[in-house]
Design a protein around this motif. Structure first.
Motif, PDB file in Angstrom:
ATOM      1  N   TYR A 111      -2.961  19.902   0.599  1.00  0.00           N
ATOM      2  CA  TYR A 111      -3.761  18.596   0.836  1.00  0.00           C
ATOM      3  C   TYR A 111      -3.790  17.800  -0.308  1.00  0.00           C
ATOM      4  O   TYR A 111      -3.453  16.574  -0.266  1.00  0.00           O
ATOM      5  CB  TYR A 111      -5.267  19.204   1.019  1.00  0.00           C
ATOM      6  N   TRP A 112      -3.692  18.319  -1.462  1.00  0.00           N
ATOM      7  CA  TRP A 112      -3.645  17.457  -2.778  1.00  0.00           C
ATOM      8  C   TRP A 112      -2.303  16.889  -3.162  1.00  0.00           C
ATOM      9  O   TRP A 112      -2.113  15.883  -3.600  1.00  0.00           O
ATOM     10  CB  TRP A 112      -4.305  18.163  -4.001  1.00  0.00           C
ATOM     11  N   ALA A 113      -1.460  17.607  -2.741  1.00  0.00           N
ATOM     12  CA  ALA A 113      -0.044  16.839  -2.876  1.00  0.00           C
ATOM     13  C   ALA A 113      -0.067  15.668  -1.904  1.00  0.00           C
ATOM     14  O   ALA A 113       0.614  14.770  -2.299  1.00  0.00           O
ATOM     15  CB  ALA A 113       0.966  17.898  -2.418  1.00  0.00           C
ATOM     16  N   THR A 114      -0.473  15.839  -0.672  1.00  0.00           N
ATOM     17  CA  THR A 114      -0.556  14.807   0.244  1.00  0.00           C
ATOM     18  C   THR A 114      -1.226  13.681  -0.357  1.00  0.00           C
ATOM     19  O   THR A 114      -0.950  12.415  -0.040  1.00  0.00           O
ATOM     20  CB  THR A 114      -0.751  15.160   1.402  1.00  0.00           C
ATOM     21  N   ILE A 115      -2.433  13.985  -0.747  1.00  0.00           N
ATOM     22  CA  ILE A 115      -3.364  12.771  -1.469  1.00  0.00           C
ATOM     23  C   ILE A 115      -2.378  11.831  -2.472  1.00  0.00           C
ATOM     24  O   ILE A 115      -2.253  10.790  -2.730  1.00  0.00           O
ATOM     25  CB  ILE A 115      -4.473  13.188  -1.923  1.00  0.00           C
ATOM     26  N   ILE A 116      -1.980  12.739  -3.428  1.00  0.00           N
ATOM     27  CA  ILE A 116      -0.928  12.289  -4.404  1.00  0.00           C
ATOM     28  C   ILE A 116       0.020  11.316  -3.972  1.00  0.00           C
ATOM     29  O   ILE A 116       0.399  10.295  -4.373  1.00  0.00           O
ATOM     30  CB  ILE A 116      -0.504  13.255  -5.452  1.00  0.00           C
ATOM     31  N   ALA A 117       0.838  11.946  -3.056  1.00  0.00           N
ATOM     32  CA  ALA A 117       1.757  11.149  -2.237  1.00  0.00           C
ATOM     33  C   ALA A 117       1.562   9.818  -1.747  1.00  0.00           C
ATOM     34  O   ALA A 117       2.095   8.834  -1.803  1.00  0.00           O
ATOM     35  CB  ALA A 117       2.408  12.012  -1.082  1.00  0.00           C
ATOM     36  N   SER A 118       0.117   9.704  -1.105  1.00  0.00           N
ATOM     37  CA  SER A 118      -0.340   8.596  -0.614  1.00  0.00           C
ATOM     38  C   SER A 118      -0.608   7.793  -1.822  1.00  0.00           C
ATOM     39  O   SER A 118      -0.651   6.593  -1.523  1.00  0.00           O
ATOM     40  CB  SER A 118      -1.643   9.013   0.422  1.00  0.00           C
ATOM     41  N   THR A 119      -1.275   8.052  -2.920  1.00  0.00           N
ATOM     42  CA  THR A 119      -1.816   7.281  -3.884  1.00  0.00           C
ATOM     43  C   THR A 119      -0.429   6.682  -4.268  1.00  0.00           C
ATOM     44  O   THR A 119      -0.550   5.331  -4.988  1.00  0.00           O
ATOM     45  CB  THR A 119      -2.646   7.818  -4.667  1.00  0.00           C
ATOM     46  N   THR A 120       0.529   7.249  -4.714  1.00  0.00           N
ATOM     47  CA  THR A 120       1.852   6.807  -5.288  1.00  0.00           C
ATOM     48  C   THR A 120       2.622   5.940  -4.586  1.00  0.00           C
ATOM     49  O   THR A 120       2.873   4.607  -4.807  1.00  0.00           O
ATOM     50  CB  THR A 120       2.660   7.814  -5.905  1.00  0.00           C
ATOM     51  N   ALA A 121       2.489   6.260  -3.105  1.00  0.00           N
ATOM     52  CA  ALA A 121       2.910   5.173  -2.292  1.00  0.00           C
ATOM     53  C   ALA A 121       2.477   3.824  -2.341  1.00  0.00           C
ATOM     54  O   ALA A 121       2.823   2.888  -2.140  1.00  0.00           O
ATOM     55  CB  ALA A 121       3.423   5.759  -0.977  1.00  0.00           C
ATOM     56  N   GLY A 122       0.915   4.087  -2.382  1.00  0.00           N
ATOM     57  CA  GLY A 122       0.039   2.868  -2.022  1.00  0.00           C
ATOM     58  C   GLY A 122       0.273   2.042  -3.144  1.00  0.00           C
ATOM     59  O   GLY A 122       0.017   0.835  -3.170  1.00  0.00           O
ATOM     60  N   THR A 123       0.500   2.528  -4.367  1.00  0.00           N
ATOM     61  CA  THR A 123       0.783   1.793  -5.553  1.00  0.00           C
ATOM     62  C   THR A 123       2.077   1.082  -5.496  1.00  0.00           C
ATOM     63  O   THR A 123       1.970  -0.398  -5.614  1.00  0.00           O
ATOM     64  CB  THR A 123       0.962   2.389  -6.869  1.00  0.00           C
ATOM     65  N   THR A 124       3.066   1.348  -4.984  1.00  0.00           N
ATOM     66  CA  THR A 124       4.284   0.745  -5.100  1.00  0.00           C
ATOM     67  C   THR A 124       4.091  -0.237  -3.646  1.00  0.00           C
ATOM     68  O   THR A 124       4.788  -1.512  -3.789  1.00  0.00           O
ATOM     69  CB  THR A 124       5.392   1.436  -4.656  1.00  0.00           C
ATOM     70  N   MET A 125       3.575   0.048  -2.521  1.00  0.00           N
ATOM     71  CA  MET A 125       3.368  -0.850  -1.347  1.00  0.00           C
ATOM     72  C   MET A 125       2.534  -1.785  -1.729  1.00  0.00           C
ATOM     73  O   MET A 125       2.810  -3.190  -1.288  1.00  0.00           O
ATOM     74  CB  MET A 125       2.771  -0.078  -0.266  1.00  0.00           C
ATOM     75  N   ALA A 126       1.401  -1.778  -2.443  1.00  0.00           N
ATOM     76  CA  ALA A 126       0.659  -2.829  -3.015  1.00  0.00           C
ATOM     77  C   ALA A 126       1.387  -3.694  -3.650  1.00  0.00           C
ATOM     78  O   ALA A 126       1.143  -4.782  -3.671  1.00  0.00           O
ATOM     79  CB  ALA A 126      -0.706  -2.353  -3.289  1.00  0.00           C
ATOM     80  N   ASP A 127       2.004  -3.285  -4.691  1.00  0.00           N
ATOM     81  CA  ASP A 127       2.620  -4.094  -5.688  1.00  0.00           C
ATOM     82  C   ASP A 127       3.786  -4.872  -4.978  1.00  0.00           C
ATOM     83  O   ASP A 127       3.980  -6.221  -5.209  1.00  0.00           O
ATOM     84  CB  ASP A 127       3.042  -3.354  -6.760  1.00  0.00           C
ATOM     85  N   PHE A 128       4.539  -4.426  -3.990  1.00  0.00           N
ATOM     86  CA  PHE A 128       5.496  -4.834  -3.322  1.00  0.00           C
ATOM     87  C   PHE A 128       5.044  -6.278  -2.319  1.00  0.00           C
ATOM     88  O   PHE A 128       5.338  -7.401  -2.463  1.00  0.00           O
ATOM     89  CB  PHE A 128       6.104  -4.138  -2.427  1.00  0.00           C
ATOM     90  N   ALA A 129       3.657  -5.843  -1.766  1.00  0.00           N
ATOM     91  CA  ALA A 129       3.085  -6.946  -0.890  1.00  0.00           C
ATOM     92  C   ALA A 129       2.509  -7.991  -1.710  1.00  0.00           C
ATOM     93  O   ALA A 129       2.704  -9.300  -1.436  1.00  0.00           O
ATOM     94  CB  ALA A 129       1.923  -6.305  -0.176  1.00  0.00           C
ATOM     95  N   THR A 130       1.834  -7.665  -2.949  1.00  0.00           N
ATOM     96  CA  THR A 130       1.181  -8.874  -3.457  1.00  0.00           C
ATOM     97  C   THR A 130       1.982  -9.469  -4.655  1.00  0.00           C
ATOM     98  O   THR A 130       2.080 -10.609  -4.909  1.00  0.00           O
ATOM     99  CB  THR A 130      -0.082  -8.284  -4.563  1.00  0.00           C
ATOM    100  N   ARG A 131       3.253  -8.777  -5.236  1.00  0.00           N
ATOM    101  CA  ARG A 131       4.015  -9.510  -6.123  1.00  0.00           C
ATOM    102  C   ARG A 131       5.408  -9.770  -5.542  1.00  0.00           C
ATOM    103  O   ARG A 131       5.657 -10.967  -5.721  1.00  0.00           O
ATOM    104  CB  ARG A 131       4.322  -8.496  -7.141  1.00  0.00           C
ATOM    105  N   SER A 132       5.861  -8.926  -4.882  1.00  0.00           N
ATOM    106  CA  SER A 132       7.199  -9.210  -4.400  1.00  0.00           C
ATOM    107  C   SER A 132       7.495 -10.314  -3.269  1.00  0.00           C
ATOM    108  O   SER A 132       8.195 -11.106  -3.097  1.00  0.00           O
ATOM    109  CB  SER A 132       8.172  -7.976  -3.908  1.00  0.00           C
ATOM    110  N   LEU A 133       6.434 -10.012  -2.247  1.00  0.00           N
ATOM    111  CA  LEU A 133       6.314 -10.858  -1.056  1.00  0.00           C
ATOM    112  C   LEU A 133       5.288 -12.261  -1.449  1.00  0.00           C
ATOM    113  O   LEU A 133       5.369 -12.996  -0.708  1.00  0.00           O
ATOM    114  CB  LEU A 133       5.711 -10.183   0.187  1.00  0.00           C
ATOM    115  N   GLY A 134       4.860 -11.982  -2.517  1.00  0.00           N
ATOM    116  CA  GLY A 134       4.026 -13.237  -3.132  1.00  0.00           C
ATOM    117  C   GLY A 134       2.758 -13.341  -2.499  1.00  0.00           C
ATOM    118  O   GLY A 134       2.083 -14.793  -2.461  1.00  0.00           O
TER     119      GLY A 134
END
Length: 258
Positions: free
Chosen positions: A74-97
């Motif tokens: 369970y906690w490995a899945t939570i960590i995977a979701s939060t690391t993926a969430g970090t890069t996805m958000a940064d990609f959307a807000t910064r790379s996609l502008g």
């Protein structure tokens, strides 16, 4: 006692103080871990997202396929979701502008949309009812959206909002304390409070993570991202093994709508 009154265990942990402590540490690790790959290793937000999406999907499949609650899974899945969430958000807000405000608004709409669809199709978004593959799928989709939202919201408060990383952490910590007070001293819906707290812990972790590893000139402490990630991972593992971990439960009969 009838069969309908027997407790049916869900596939997610009971919501205790230990749950929230580990959740906040996991979201902080998600920020430092995601930034380690995208910034320190200079792989970029898109490559970082692709790297983290694969283990996230595999872990969600394993979690849904499991016959009972497994704390480490369970906690490995939570960590995977939060690391993926970090890069996805940064990609959307910064790379996609689309910016922090645009990213926050879009992701908030996705979180609310996922919750509304979940409730419409299954009757409840109470985490104690997460015991079927369909409910688990909605659970992990909603969590991933909320983890991504939290990164954008934390960056918006810290950067565009002018609060800085320390100020952002204090703001989201205060909101979390308010939600705890509402839980203990009012009759506000426990389901609403859970999801509100779950969302708020993510920007709290994001701002704490940025405060730890961002340069001194930008208001951070300039700690090593890989080292901070490793220390957080060790602490989380120790807490998962030491603190009591049990599945949430609810009556076997149909849960009330929430």
């Amino acid at each position: 006692m009838t069969d309908d009154d027997k407790a049916v265990l869900s596939k997610v942990p009971a919501v205790t103080l230990g749950f929230w402590v580990i959740k906040i540490l996991a979201t902080t690790l998600g920020e430092t871990g995601g930034d380690t790959v995208s910034m320190t290793l200079d792989l970029g937000y898109l490559v970082g997202t692709l790297i983290f999406i694969v283990p996230l999907v595999l872990l969600v499949v394993a979690q849904i396929g499991a016959k009972r609650f497994h704390p480490l899974l369970y906690w490995a899945t939570i960590i995977a979701s939060t690391t993926a969430g970090t890069t996805m958000a940064d990609f959307a807000t910064r790379s996609l502008g689309i910016g922090y405000a645009g990213g926050t608004a879009a992701l908030f709409a996705l979180v609310i949309g996922a919750l509304l669809l979940w409730r419409a199709l299954l009757g409840s978004v109470d985490v104690d009812t997460v015991r079927t593959p369909r409910a688990e799928l909605f659970y992990w989709v909603t969590i991933t959206f909320s983890q991504t939202l939290g990164t954008a919201l934390g960056d918006w408060a810290a950067d565009d909002g002018g609060l800085g990383y320390g100020g952002g952490a204090l703001l989201f910590g205060a909101i979390l304390a308010l939600l705890a007070a509402l839980f203990h001293f009012t009759r506000t819906s426990r389901v609403v409070l859970f999801w509100a707290a779950f969302i708020v812990t993510r920007p709290l972790g994001a701002t704490v993570g940025d405060f730890l590893d961002k340069p001194l000139a930008r208001g951070g402490l300039a700690f090593s991202r890989p080292l901070a990630t490793l220390v957080l991972a060790v602490v989380i593992l120790a807490l998962v093994l030491i603190l009591p971990q049990r599945a949430g439960g609810h009556p076997g009969r149909a849960a009330p709508a929430a």
